[in-house]
Structure formats: C-alpha cells, structure tokens
Design a protein around this motif. Structure first.
Motif, mmCIF file in Angstrom:
data_model
loop_
_atom_site.group_PDB
_atom_site.id
_atom_site.type_symbol
_atom_site.label_atom_id
_atom_site.label_comp_id
_atom_site.label_asym_id
_atom_site.label_seq_id
_atom_site.Cartn_x
_atom_site.Cartn_y
_atom_site.Cartn_z
ATOM 1 N N LEU A 1 0.813 -1.214 0.000
ATOM 2 C CA LEU A 1 0.000 0.000 0.000
ATOM 3 C C LEU A 1 0.851 1.270 0.000
ATOM 4 C CD1 LEU A 1 -2.784 -1.022 2.546
ATOM 5 C CD2 LEU A 1 -2.953 -0.942 0.049
ATOM 6 N N GLY A 2 2.176 1.102 0.048
ATOM 7 C CA GLY A 2 3.061 2.257 -0.036
ATOM 8 C C GLY A 2 3.666 2.701 1.278
ATOM 9 N N PHE A 3 3.598 1.873 2.309
ATOM 10 C CA PHE A 3 4.115 2.248 3.626
ATOM 11 C C PHE A 3 5.216 1.291 4.055
ATOM 12 C CE2 PHE A 3 -0.182 3.816 3.353
ATOM 13 C CZ PHE A 3 -0.036 5.128 3.750
ATOM 14 N N ALA A 4 6.436 1.742 3.889
ATOM 15 C CA ALA A 4 7.583 0.963 4.351
ATOM 16 C C ALA A 4 7.798 1.276 5.827
ATOM 17 C CB ALA A 4 8.826 1.328 3.556
ATOM 18 N N PRO A 5 8.303 0.319 6.584
ATOM 19 C CA PRO A 5 8.602 0.623 7.991
ATOM 20 C C PRO A 5 9.608 1.767 8.072
ATOM 21 C CG PRO A 5 8.895 -1.727 7.530
ATOM 22 C CD PRO A 5 8.662 -1.040 6.224
ATOM 23 N N ALA A 6 9.390 2.672 9.009
ATOM 24 C CA ALA A 6 10.320 3.784 9.209
ATOM 25 C C ALA A 6 11.545 3.308 9.975
ATOM 26 C CB ALA A 6 9.635 4.915 9.958
ATOM 27 N N ALA A 7 11.386 2.227 10.713
ATOM 28 C CA ALA A 7 12.494 1.651 11.481
ATOM 29 C C ALA A 7 12.130 0.222 11.853
ATOM 30 C CB ALA A 7 12.774 2.466 12.736
ATOM 31 N N THR A 8 13.133 -0.517 12.239
ATOM 32 C CA THR A 8 12.934 -1.870 12.753
ATOM 33 C C THR A 8 13.675 -1.961 14.077
ATOM 34 O OG1 THR A 8 12.807 -2.764 10.514
ATOM 35 C CG2 THR A 8 13.235 -4.329 12.281
ATOM 36 N N GLU A 9 12.994 -2.434 15.073
ATOM 37 C CA GLU A 9 13.578 -2.606 16.403
ATOM 38 C C GLU A 9 13.451 -4.084 16.753
ATOM 39 O OE1 GLU A 9 11.843 -1.300 20.522
ATOM 40 O OE2 GLU A 9 12.762 0.435 19.530
#
Length: 135
Positions: free
Chosen positions: A96-104
């Motif tokens: 849908l066009g939303f990549a994670p901004a970060a991964t923890e």
C-alpha cells in the motif's frame, strides 16, 4: 527535507498523465460495478500523482512548512489492534506504499502521523475490492 523543483517537462508529463487518466475514465463505458472500481482505481492513481507532484516541488514557491517527525513508535501490532478484526502484515503495508520507518529487533515501526493515511489506503483498497466483486 530535500526538494527538487519540477522542470517544465516534468510538469507537462504530469499534466498529460492526469489528463490520460481522466480521458480513460470518461471514454471507457463499463457496467456500473466495473465503472465504480475503475473510478476508485483512478482516484487512487490521481492521489498518488498529486503526492508525487507535491513531493517533486510543484508548490516550491509556497513557503515550506517543516515538519519535525518524532522517532517512529507505532508498531505493526498496534496497527493491527486498532484495525481489528482486520489485520495487515508489513508486506501488506508495503504494497500500500508504507515501508517501515524503522525496525527494532523484529518489530516494524511506523510514524504515528502516518496512521490516518494507512487507514485511508486500506479503505481505498477495500473499496476497489468491494466494487470489483459486487453484482
């Protein structure tokens, strides 16, 4: 925030693309359900085109508003809690066009401010699916 001014050629291409979408929608007589699905798909494409134009500097002469983005804190699990009983994966959000901004660790993190746009994208997708499968 890096900005790139649109060249005259970029602007002409964007206007032509918008005109083509509108012309295709107007010229394609279809059954009512197919027409609604096509209109919703066109609406999504036009929204994406508008976003690209703005990101490309279409309104570069307008005083910019700098938005300070806080660190991403919205976890994928929280998104799923909010939209329950529906659920979405990180791959679904990416589609849908939303990549994670970060991964923890294993957690995918998104910006809280993106949640309304995520919901709108999910709703647009569901509207298209609903009209495609309506009788």
């Amino acid at each position: 925030v890096a900005r790139r001014a649109l060249s005259a050629a970029d602007l002409r291409a964007a206007n032509a693309a918008a005109a083509n979408v509108a012309a295709d929608a107007a010229a394609a007589p279809a059954p009512e359900a197919d027409g609604r699905a096509a209109a919703l798909a066109d609406q999504g494409r036009l929204a994406d085109l508008a976003t690209d134009l703005v990101a490309g500097g279409l309104f570069a002469d307008v005083a910019p508003v700098e938005i300070e983005r806080a660190a991403p804190t919205l976890r994928l699990g929280q998104i799923n809690e909010r939209i329950a009983p529906l659920a979405i994966s990180a791959d679904g959000l990416l589609t849908l066009g939303f990549a994670p901004a970060a991964t923890e660790k294993a957690a995918k993190l998104y910006h809280e401010g993106d949640f309304p746009r995520i919901c709108a994208a999910i709703q647009r997708h569901l509207d298209v699916v609903r009209t495609e499968h309506s009788e």
